[in-house]
Write an enzyme that holds these catalytic residues in place. Structure first.
Site: not given
Ligand code: G6P
Length: 596
Positions: A2, A78, A104-105, A591, A500, A484, A477, A481, A27
């Protein structure tokens, strides 16, 4: 994961809290709240709302809190414990509503504490672990009459992780505490501010101090720092806030993701200006002063894991060092001995990595965009990607700078350890220096192509991403992307593996994004097998190759077809926009994931 903010100012606290929360919304964005007070007030004005921050902003506009309320705390949530609801939103209050807490935590012993407090007569109004803190502070305050002492006594009883801001109707102050969860504090003359991330403080203070585990900070007329035992501490060394307000504003763009995609050439150039002088001479690597090792393991999650896979290849191919990637949440320490761990994390706070690193005994190098984060504090050496704030939840520019930092490190290690000829390294360093221009060209080419394809592709229920060798981290990636931010299923598969199993999923019109890399013969063979079965092939290839996205360099570096990521990011974003998705705040994602 959060976001928390706090202030003690002479202006209305909401003037800091709301914009700061909006910068921290990455966050968490399922509910938000603030609690406000002022010297001589014996009440808190608390407002909480479910949904995006805009809902809270409307509530604040409607309730129009008294402008003298200059002391406040705020939170953007969150959900981890308890459903998304107004009672579960922060701030949480004690029984009498005079003490408010944002957290937060995770409090691991919350159930135990709740049961004890309830049996002592405390009444709870939410399902969340954080509420126990408000009641613990209430209990301690009743016997000591000091907010800072009450917070100290409360945190002594907690197990887990916390960044806390606590205020009370009776004591014109804010008390902060942290343990394995980030919190920074900054002051300008008589005003004090705090937040989970430096980005909350942009434009308010020139420096921040990062709290360390066990620090307790009191924001009153003066700021006082103490430890868990109550011993006075000198404030932690100041860190310059080198981000401008503009860095955190959306500007002319439709969304932050579009802004951050377009920033990649500039942030890459800035990073290379810093790193390249130490590549061919090996100084970038030597200056890290890491002990000797035989192999490397990269630990990361999500996009950072994909970036790590591209970087690991450079270490293997150019520096001839065995290097592999490990999903941080799957890590189990098995091998002892001379292993260098390279953690890759844009936020520097990801709990899966923090937890994995607790099992690691050898040296740790961190590649991050958050050089003052929890992971940075525990690492032996840190490479700052310097991408500036990334607000869109889906990583874009942080991915690219991680690849560049990893590639520069791999080349520099090869030079430092004498694993490659000087001329080969110089040639690769030259190729790396060209990356920003290539990214710029790929950006300009990809934007209109992705836009033109988006309407058609938005109809597809799922997508494949296919490549080989050095192209696979980018295929993975691209798939990540797209899934997501569009909520479509996506799978990334090496071309040779399609036959396969996965090829059975190909139907008329199934989009298959092919990233040219590795052996063109096998890749094109696989593409035509799929096309024969009705797949809609979208190629990312070199200029003049007839690819839909002609953006790749003719000869790729050992880090693979990095330019292709611009096409992949634009494609994902354009399809998300065509589907009406909020690409900056995709559902269920945050994030900075600070829970296991
Ligand atoms: C979350 C984010 C991703 C990110 C991942 C790892 O799942 O939504 O975009 O790649 O965490 O985060 P980091 O801060 O360790 O790169």
């Amino acid at each position: 994961m959060c976001g928390i903010v706090a202030c003690r100012t002479s202006a209305p606290a909401v003037e800091f809290l709301l914009p700061a929360l909006s910068r921290l919304e990455y966050r968490g964005y399922d509910s938000a709240g603030v609690a406000l007070t002022a010297r001589g007030r014996d009440a808190l004005h608390t407002m909480r709302a479910v949904g995006r921050l805009a809902v809270l902003e409307d509530m604040v506009a409607m309730e129009s809190p008294s402008p003298d309320l200059g002391i406040g705390i705020g939170h953007t949530r969150w959900a981890t414990h308890g459903a998304v609801s107004e009672p579960n939103a922060h701030p949480h209050r004690d029984c009498g509503g005079a003490i408010a807490v944002v957290h937060n935590g995770i409090i691991d012993n919350a159930d135990e504490l709740r049961a004890r407090l309830q049996s002592g007569g405390h009444r709870f109004s939410s399902e969340v672990d954080s509420e126990v803190i408000a009641h613990l502070v209430e209990e301690a305050y009743a016997s000591c009459g000091s907010l800072v002492e009450a917070v100290r006594r409360a945190v002594h009883q907690l197990r887990g992780t916390w960044a806390l801001a606590v205020t009370s109707a009776n004591s014109a102050e804010v008390v902060l505490a942290c343990y394995r969860s980030p919190l920074v504090v900054g002051s300008s003359e008589t005003e004090h501010f705090a937040g989970s991330d430096m980005i909350a403080m942009i434009g308010r203070v020139a420096h921040v101090h990062v709290l360390q585990d066990g620090d307790i900070v009191e924001l009153a007329d003066h700021v006082s720092w103490t430890d868990m035992k109550g011993n006075q501490l000198t404030p932690r060394s100041p860190v310059t806030v080198d981000w401008d307000a503009e860095d955190a504003e959306i500007g002319v763009y439709e969304d932050f993701m579009e802004k951050e995609i377009s920033e990649q050439p500039a942030v890459s150039a800035r990073l290379l200006d810093r790193l390249l002088p130490g590549v061919a001479n090996g100084l970038l690597w030597k200056n890290l002063a890491l002990p000797s090792f035989r192999s490397i393991r990269f630990l990361a999650c999500g996009s950072s894991l994909n970036a790590a896979a591209a970087a690991a290849r450079v270490f293997r191919d150019v520096a001839d060092i065995p290097a592999r990637t490990i999903i941080a949440s799957e890590f189990e320490e098995k091998v002892g001995g001379e292993v260098l761990t390279i953690a890759v994390s844009q936020s520097g706070e990801t709990a899966d990595i923090v937890s994995a690193l607790r099992q690691v005994h050898g040296p740790v190098l961190l590649i991050t965009n958050a050089p003052y984060s929890t992971l940075a504090r525990g690492a032996d050496a840190v490479i700052d990607c310097g991408s500036g704030p990334e607000i869109g939840v889906a990583a874009t520019k942080t991915f690219t700078t991680q690849v560049i930092a990893g590639a520069a490190l791999g080349l520099s290690a090869a030079a430092a350890l004498g694993r490659s000829s000087g001329s080969e390294i110089s040639q690769q360093a030259l190729a790396l220096a060209k990356v920003p221009d290539r990214l710029e060209a790929a950006h300009l080419t990809s934007f209109p192509v992705a836009h033109a394809l988006a309407g058609e592709l938005a109809q597809a229920p799922g997508f494949f991403f296919v490549s080989r060798g050095a192209g696979m981290p980018y295929a993975t990636e691209g798939a990540l992307k797209l899934k997501e931010i569009t909520y479509r299923w996506c799978d990334a598969i090496p071309a040779g593996e399609l036959k396969h199993g996965s090829i059975s999923l190909i139907e008329d019109g199934t989009p298959v994004v092919v990233i040219d890399s590795g052996s063109p013969v096998r890749l094109h063979g696989a593409a035509s097998e799929m096309a024969t079965r009705g797949a809609r092939i979208i190629r990312i290839g070199p200029e003049g190759s007839g690819a839909a996205f002609p953006v790749l360099a003719d000869v790729e570096g050992p880090w693979g077809p990095l330019e292709g990521v611009l096409a992949l990011q634009h494609l994902a974003r354009s399809v998300a926009v065509a589907l009406g998705r909020d690409c900056d705040k995709p559902r269920n994602l945050a994030k900075s994931v600070t829970v296991l």
